[in-house]
Design an enzyme around this catalytic site. Structure first.
Site: not given
Length: 134
Positions: A29-30, A88, A93, A95
């Site tokens: 994750d950026i 988001e 997805h 995490h």
């Protein structure tokens, strides 16, 4: 229109890739909440995790489990926490977040990690994950 994650999977947007197989992709994750915070996505774009077929859902969780095992070996932590929020980006997805306490799972706190450190971390995690993907 393709999601940002589909563009990452297709190589249109760069990422810090951790692992992939024919149906899944994992990358850092950026905007991490902890060093090593990894996103695991199906290559098949579906907005909501519970809209995946049962087979896709199970396969995604099994892939995430393999990534989590390598992540825990590569990043000092007590556990790998898992969260599915999905607001988001309209692409399912998971995490995976290395944590030492519950407070480490704070999505309102984002870290800024320099690119060279992200690259080194991705390489270290990727090497550990590779062992579990075989």
């Amino acid at each position: 229109m393709a999601s940002i994650f589909t563009k990452i999977i297709n190589g249109e947007i760069p990422c810090y890739k951790i692992a992939e197989d024919e149906k899944h992709f994992a990358f850092l994750d950026i905007n991490p909440v902890a060093p090593g915070h990894t996103l695991v996505v199906p290559k098949h774009e579906v907005s909501y995790i519970f809209d995946l077929s049962e087979e896709e859902y199970v396969a995604l969780e099994l892939f995430a489990r393999k990534v989590a095992k390598g992540l825990q070996e590569a990043v000092p932590c007590t556990r790998i926490a898992e969260a599915v929020i999905g607001l988001e980006v309209p692409h399912t997805h998971i995490h995976l977040v290395p944590i030492k306490s519950e407070g480490d799972m704070n999505f309102s706190r984002k870290l800024s990690i320099p690119s060279d450190e992200m690259q080194a971390l991705a390489a270290k995690i990727s090497a550990a994950v590779d062992i579990h993907l075989k």
